[in-house]
Design a protein around this motif. Structure first.
Motif, PDB file in Angstrom:
ATOM      1  N   ALA A 151       0.828  -1.205   0.000  1.00  9.82           N
ATOM      2  CA  ALA A 151       0.000   0.000   0.000  1.00  9.82           C
ATOM      3  C   ALA A 151       0.862   1.254   0.000  1.00  9.82           C
ATOM      4  O   ALA A 151       0.531   2.256  -0.644  1.00  9.82           O
ATOM      5  CB  ALA A 151      -0.940  -0.005   1.198  1.00  9.82           C
ATOM      6  N   GLY A 152       1.956   1.214   0.730  1.00 11.24           N
ATOM      7  CA  GLY A 152       2.839   2.374   0.798  1.00 11.24           C
ATOM      8  C   GLY A 152       3.879   2.422  -0.291  1.00 11.24           C
ATOM      9  O   GLY A 152       4.647   3.391  -0.373  1.00 11.24           O
ATOM     10  N   GLY A 153       3.909   1.399  -1.140  1.00 13.33           N
ATOM     11  CA  GLY A 153       4.890   1.375  -2.215  1.00 13.33           C
ATOM     12  C   GLY A 153       6.313   1.245  -1.709  1.00 13.33           C
ATOM     13  O   GLY A 153       7.241   1.822  -2.289  1.00 13.33           O
ATOM     14  N   VAL A 154       6.499   0.495  -0.634  1.00 15.83           N
ATOM     15  CA  VAL A 154       7.826   0.345  -0.028  1.00 15.83           C
ATOM     16  C   VAL A 154       8.277  -1.107  -0.167  1.00 15.83           C
ATOM     17  O   VAL A 154       7.581  -2.030   0.250  1.00 15.83           O
ATOM     18  CB  VAL A 154       7.805   0.750   1.460  1.00 15.83           C
ATOM     19  N   GLY A 155       9.422  -1.288  -0.782  1.00 17.84           N
ATOM     20  CA  GLY A 155      10.007  -2.617  -0.898  1.00 17.84           C
ATOM     21  C   GLY A 155      11.181  -2.765   0.058  1.00 17.84           C
ATOM     22  O   GLY A 155      11.905  -1.796   0.310  1.00 17.84           O
ATOM     23  N   THR A 156      11.367  -3.955   0.639  1.00 22.03           N
ATOM     24  CA  THR A 156      12.445  -4.179   1.613  1.00 22.03           C
ATOM     25  C   THR A 156      13.484  -5.126   1.039  1.00 22.03           C
ATOM     26  O   THR A 156      13.196  -5.946   0.157  1.00 22.03           O
ATOM     27  CB  THR A 156      11.884  -4.766   2.916  1.00 22.03           C
ATOM     28  N   PHE A 157      14.713  -4.993   1.547  1.00 19.85           N
ATOM     29  CA  PHE A 157      15.794  -5.894   1.130  1.00 19.85           C
ATOM     30  C   PHE A 157      16.755  -6.096   2.295  1.00 19.85           C
ATOM     31  O   PHE A 157      16.839  -5.273   3.210  1.00 19.85           O
ATOM     32  CB  PHE A 157      16.547  -5.329  -0.078  1.00 19.85           C
ATOM     33  N   GLU A 158      17.452  -7.203   2.256  1.00 17.30           N
ATOM     34  CA  GLU A 158      18.526  -7.488   3.220  1.00 17.30           C
ATOM     35  C   GLU A 158      19.625  -8.239   2.476  1.00 17.30           C
ATOM     36  O   GLU A 158      19.368  -9.222   1.780  1.00 17.30           O
ATOM     37  CB  GLU A 158      18.014  -8.314   4.396  1.00 17.30           C
ATOM     38  N   TYR A 159      20.847  -7.713   2.668  1.00 13.54           N
ATOM     39  CA  TYR A 159      21.988  -8.332   1.972  1.00 13.54           C
ATOM     40  C   TYR A 159      23.117  -8.518   2.972  1.00 13.54           C
ATOM     41  O   TYR A 159      23.448  -7.617   3.750  1.00 13.54           O
ATOM     42  CB  TYR A 159      22.456  -7.439   0.826  1.00 13.54           C
ATOM     43  N   SER A 160      23.732  -9.721   2.969  1.00 11.66           N
ATOM     44  CA  SER A 160      24.894 -10.017   3.811  1.00 11.66           C
ATOM     45  C   SER A 160      26.113 -10.144   2.931  1.00 11.66           C
ATOM     46  O   SER A 160      26.063 -10.794   1.872  1.00 11.66           O
ATOM     47  CB  SER A 160      24.685 -11.316   4.602  1.00 11.66           C
ATOM     48  N   ASP A 161      27.216  -9.498   3.368  1.00 10.38           N
ATOM     49  CA  ASP A 161      28.421  -9.531   2.528  1.00 10.38           C
ATOM     50  C   ASP A 161      28.930 -10.961   2.396  1.00 10.38           C
ATOM     51  O   ASP A 161      28.783 -11.798   3.277  1.00 10.38           O
ATOM     52  CB  ASP A 161      29.500  -8.618   3.098  1.00 10.38           C
ATOM     53  N   GLY A 162      29.463 -11.225   1.244  1.00 11.67           N
ATOM     54  CA  GLY A 162      29.968 -12.560   0.952  1.00 11.67           C
ATOM     55  C   GLY A 162      28.986 -13.415   0.191  1.00 11.67           C
ATOM     56  O   GLY A 162      29.336 -14.492  -0.302  1.00 11.67           O
ATOM     57  N   TYR A 163      27.743 -12.974   0.088  1.00  9.42           N
ATOM     58  CA  TYR A 163      26.721 -13.730  -0.636  1.00  9.42           C
ATOM     59  C   TYR A 163      26.422 -13.041  -1.973  1.00  9.42           C
ATOM     60  O   TYR A 163      26.599 -11.833  -2.137  1.00  9.42           O
ATOM     61  CB  TYR A 163      25.439 -13.847   0.185  1.00  9.42           C
ATOM     62  N   ALA A 164      25.916 -13.820  -2.902  1.00 10.90           N
ATOM     63  CA  ALA A 164      25.603 -13.276  -4.226  1.00 10.90           C
ATOM     64  C   ALA A 164      24.121 -12.973  -4.389  1.00 10.90           C
ATOM     65  O   ALA A 164      23.692 -12.547  -5.452  1.00 10.90           O
ATOM     66  CB  ALA A 164      26.038 -14.262  -5.315  1.00 10.90           C
ATOM     67  N   THR A 165      23.359 -13.198  -3.308  1.00 11.49           N
ATOM     68  CA  THR A 165      21.917 -12.956  -3.385  1.00 11.49           C
ATOM     69  C   THR A 165      21.494 -12.039  -2.245  1.00 11.49           C
ATOM     70  O   THR A 165      22.209 -11.873  -1.251  1.00 11.49           O
ATOM     71  CB  THR A 165      21.117 -14.264  -3.307  1.00 11.49           C
ATOM     72  N   ALA A 166      20.301 -11.458  -2.410  1.00 14.38           N
ATOM     73  CA  ALA A 166      19.711 -10.613  -1.374  1.00 14.38           C
ATOM     74  C   ALA A 166      18.285 -11.071  -1.139  1.00 14.38           C
ATOM     75  O   ALA A 166      17.593 -11.516  -2.055  1.00 14.38           O
ATOM     76  CB  ALA A 166      19.723  -9.140  -1.795  1.00 14.38           C
ATOM     77  N   THR A 167      17.865 -10.980   0.118  1.00 14.03           N
ATOM     78  CA  THR A 167      16.490 -11.304   0.462  1.00 14.03           C
ATOM     79  C   THR A 167      15.632 -10.064   0.192  1.00 14.03           C
ATOM     80  O   THR A 167      15.964  -8.953   0.638  1.00 14.03           O
ATOM     81  CB  THR A 167      16.375 -11.694   1.938  1.00 14.03           C
ATOM     82  N   VAL A 168      14.551 -10.239  -0.551  1.00 14.92           N
ATOM     83  CA  VAL A 168      13.737  -9.091  -0.963  1.00 14.92           C
ATOM     84  C   VAL A 168      12.264  -9.389  -0.737  1.00 14.92           C
ATOM     85  O   VAL A 168      11.857 -10.542  -0.588  1.00 14.92           O
ATOM     86  CB  VAL A 168      13.968  -8.749  -2.455  1.00 14.92           C
ATOM     87  N   SER A 169      11.471  -8.307  -0.730  1.00 18.20           N
ATOM     88  CA  SER A 169      10.024  -8.458  -0.600  1.00 18.20           C
ATOM     89  C   SER A 169       9.377  -8.406  -1.984  1.00 18.20           C
ATOM     90  O   SER A 169      10.003  -8.034  -2.984  1.00 18.20           O
ATOM     91  CB  SER A 169       9.458  -7.320   0.270  1.00 18.20           C
ATOM     92  N   GLY A 170       8.096  -8.764  -2.017  1.00 17.88           N
ATOM     93  CA  GLY A 170       7.377  -8.731  -3.285  1.00 17.88           C
ATOM     94  C   GLY A 170       7.284  -7.319  -3.859  1.00 17.88           C
ATOM     95  O   GLY A 170       7.370  -7.108  -5.072  1.00 17.88           O
ATOM     96  N   GLU A 171       7.099  -6.328  -2.990  1.00 20.10           N
ATOM     97  CA  GLU A 171       7.001  -4.942  -3.462  1.00 20.10           C
ATOM     98  C   GLU A 171       8.340  -4.465  -4.041  1.00 20.10           C
ATOM     99  O   GLU A 171       8.370  -3.669  -4.982  1.00 20.10           O
ATOM    100  CB  GLU A 171       6.564  -4.025  -2.320  1.00 20.10           C
TER     101      GLU A 171
END
Length: 658
Positions: free
Chosen positions: A141-161
């Motif tokens: 609803a707020g148009g806000v997407g979240t992410f989390e990234y840990s160094d050393g990894y090639a991927t990031a955890t993200v939300s649908g938005e």
């Protein structure tokens, strides 16, 4: 391995005792399932089931139908040799409520590495799932997407938005390279900075222009968040949000443009205001000069009536045997007076005080009918072309005055081509948009253009060309009233005028006359011939405040045989009318008189004697015309100065009912 299983049993026992989870023990070989009371509660089973050995199919009984297949596949993997099980799934309680469970299990193997037991914990995560759902809805609803990234990894955890904002496929984890690939400028810092590219950024605050992966649309994305450092191993995590700031960026760009162009816009506004003020001053000047010339014209026309009338009387009575030089002198004096009368008429036209008798006009017919007149008035070295468009609209104007205007413009064009050239008079239908022509309201018009390829005019000359008495001709070659007369006529007729000229490239003057939606009428009605010397014996009441003009008028009428009663003002005229015998046939009255105007007198006279004919005379017709300069319906007017012939003809015409 079974010893480890015993340790796991101890942990499960501790958790079960604390009420944190339910446990299960699946005997793979025997196909039996043992559960504790908490498991039975979470599955909505009878607590007594916790004391019995149950068939293994009971493990799937309460699982939501949409999740059963997925969980069966995972459990089959465990019994086929997989070591660990960790799945979230829904169970349906007996009351129909749907709960979320997180099952974590482990397989136990014998000496031949064959699975013999599958044990695990069942934790109720419904509240966490509901919290996550509320957070997901809030982010969407707020148009806000979240992410989390840990160094050393090639991927990031993200939300649908997060995925939606970048136009990426919905996912919970994305390759960092995939995320950074949407950046428009590859030289900018990455949206998700990878560790091998120089460590963590100084801040997560920033904005990026991206090209959405799905539709290619360019958007601006802002990034905010925190950098969390691990003091033990020196690592870090990037936790943050992204949101769309395209509208804000557009507003910032518009504001920058507004500031950068402020000086230019101020200059334009000042120039536009100056132009409006100049136009207002010009209009005020023209109105002031018009009022002045209109008043002067009234007095001049009274004087010219006396001069022209008396010269005409002397010429008519001149002895044929007298000195011919004296007669020529009188004739020359009459010609000069006629020229003076023409100048005064032009002053009235400029001041918009001339009486107009508008009719519906077929412009094509009018222009075609002027062909011979134009040919006689223009030099043989000038080629004349009249080009009326097909299906021209009808206009409403005074046809005689319109002919004079077109002829005047043609003569001016002739003078602008001393060595010959081409003169084109064209007419066309136009629909003007707002502000297409200065001071012209939007609407339908017939545009009549007089085009020459003569010497043209400089801009400063064009600005003054309609001013009265302004002329570019030599002294004695022009009065400077021709174009001012054109201007006055067009404005009085409710039209507009436009002039375009370039030195050396000729001039185009265009008259815009409003379209008339009524029926077209003939340009000239059939006129019943009147004997200009014919008189009569009817009674005529003459009212004129100028003694000399009244004496001249009464003298002509009596010479024609009429019975004339005269008065110097309206109140005297009404008293005479009340006791007049025989009945007055015609009231001939001046328009502008003190105390009672000619029109007021006529109204009062008609009340006393219905059917009384009225003929107005005036050199300044303001009171005899409407606000737009047109004669009132049924008004007959004889303009000053008039001669013996014109007065005799007009009076006889009215008395005979023509």
């Amino acid at each position: 391995m079974l010893a480890g299983a015993d340790a796991g049993d101890d942990v499960r026992a501790i958790l079960a005792a604390a009420g944190a989870s339910g446990t299960w023990d699946w005997d793979v070989v025997a196909g039996e399932l043992r559960i504790d009371a908490r498991f039975a509660e979470l599955y909505g089973l009878d607590p007594a089931d916790a004391q019995r050995v149950l068939p293994t199919r009971l493990f799937f009984k309460a699982i939501h139908p949409e999740d059963q297949a997925r969980i069966k596949i995972a459990v089959t993997g465990m019994t086929a040799g997989a070591e660990r099980f960790s799945k979230e799934f829904r169970v349906v309680a007996p009351d129909g409520e749907t709960l979320w469970m997180h099952g974590r299990g482990q397989a136990h193997f014998d000496e031949q590495d064959m699975p013999v037991r599958f044990t695990g914990l069942l934790v109720d995560v419904t509240e966490r799932k509901r919290t996550e759902e509320r957070l997901r809805i809030a982010q969407s609803a707020g148009g806000v997407g979240t992410f989390e990234y840990s160094d050393g990894y090639a991927t990031a955890t993200v939300s649908g938005e997060f995925c939606r904002l970048l136009g990426l496929h919905p996912a919970t984890t994305l390759p960092v390279r995939t995320i950074n690939s949407v950046l428009k400028n590859k030289d900018e810092p990455d949206l998700i900075p990878e560790a091998h590219r120089g460590g963590p950024p100084d801040t997560l605050d920033g904005s990026f222009c991206v090209v959405r992966s799905d539709d290619g649309e360019e958007r601006w994305i802002a990034r905010r968040g925190e950098i969390v450092r691990d003091k033990d191993n020196g690592g870090y995590r990037l936790i943050g949000v992204i949101y769309d700031v395209t509208a804000t960026k557009a507003q910032e760009a518009a504001l920058r443009d507004l500031n950068e162009t402020l000086e230019t816009r101020v200059e334009q506004a000042v120039a536009e205001r100056q132009a409006v003020e100049d136009a207002l001053r010009q209009a005020q000047k023209m109105e002031a000069v018009g009022n002045l010339t209109g008043g002067i014209a009234h007095d001049f026309n009274n004087l010219l009536t006396i001069i022209i009338g008396n010269i005409d009387t002397v010429i008519r009575r001149f002895d044929p045997g007298a000195d011919p030089r004296a007669k020529r002198a009188l004739e020359n004096a009459l010609k000069g007076a006629d020229r003076a009368a023409a100048l005064v008429q032009r002053l009235l036209a400029f001041s918009r005080r001339q009486p107009l008798d508008p009719k519906s006009i077929d412009i094509e017919r009018l222009l075609t009918g002027m062909a011979d007149l134009l040919t006689r008035s223009i030099s043989e070295s000038i080629a004349i072309q009249i080009v009326p468009a097909a299906d021209l609209w009808t206009v409403e104007a005074d046809p005689n005055q319109l002919e004079n205007v077109i002829l005047n413009l043609a003569v001016n064009a002739r003078d602008a081509m001393p060595d010959g050239g081409a003169l084109t008079i064209e007419a066309r239908n136009v629909t003007l948009a707002p502000d297409a022509v200065s001071d012209a309201p939007a609407g339908d018009y017939v545009a009549i253009s007089v085009v020459d390829d003569g010497i043209g005019m400089a801009p400063e000359t064009v600005e003054k060309v309609f001013d009265p008495f302004f002329t570019t001709k030599e002294v004695g070659k022009g009065t400077g009233l021709g174009l001012s007369m054109v201007y006055g006529f067009v404005k009085q007729s409710g039209g507009h005028i436009q002039i375009l000229s370039t030195p050396g490239c000729g001039t185009t003057i265009t008259l815009f006359l409003q379209r008339y939606l009524g029926h077209s009428a003939a340009l000239a009605a059939d006129v019943v011939p009147v004997d200009e010397q014919a008189g009569g014996h009817e009674s005529i009441l003459v009212v004129e405040d100028d003694d000399d003009v009244r004496a001249y008028t009464v003298g002509i009428l009596r010479e024609l045989g009429y019975r004339v009663i005269e008065a110097h003002d309206g109140s005297t005229a009404l008293k005479l009318l009340e006791r007049a015998d025989p009945v007055i046939a015609l009231l001939l009255t001046d328009v502008v008189m003190p105390k009672m105007s000619g029109s007021q007198l006529a109204d009062a006279a008609k009340a006393l004697q219905p059917g009384l004919g009225v003929l107005y005379t005036s050199g300044y017709t303001r009171d005899a015309i409407t606000r737009d300069g047109r004669l009132e319906a049924g008004v007959d007017l004889l303009t000053k100065p008039f001669t013996y012939t014109t007065l005799a003809s007009k009076v006889r015409d009215l008395l005979d009912g023509h």
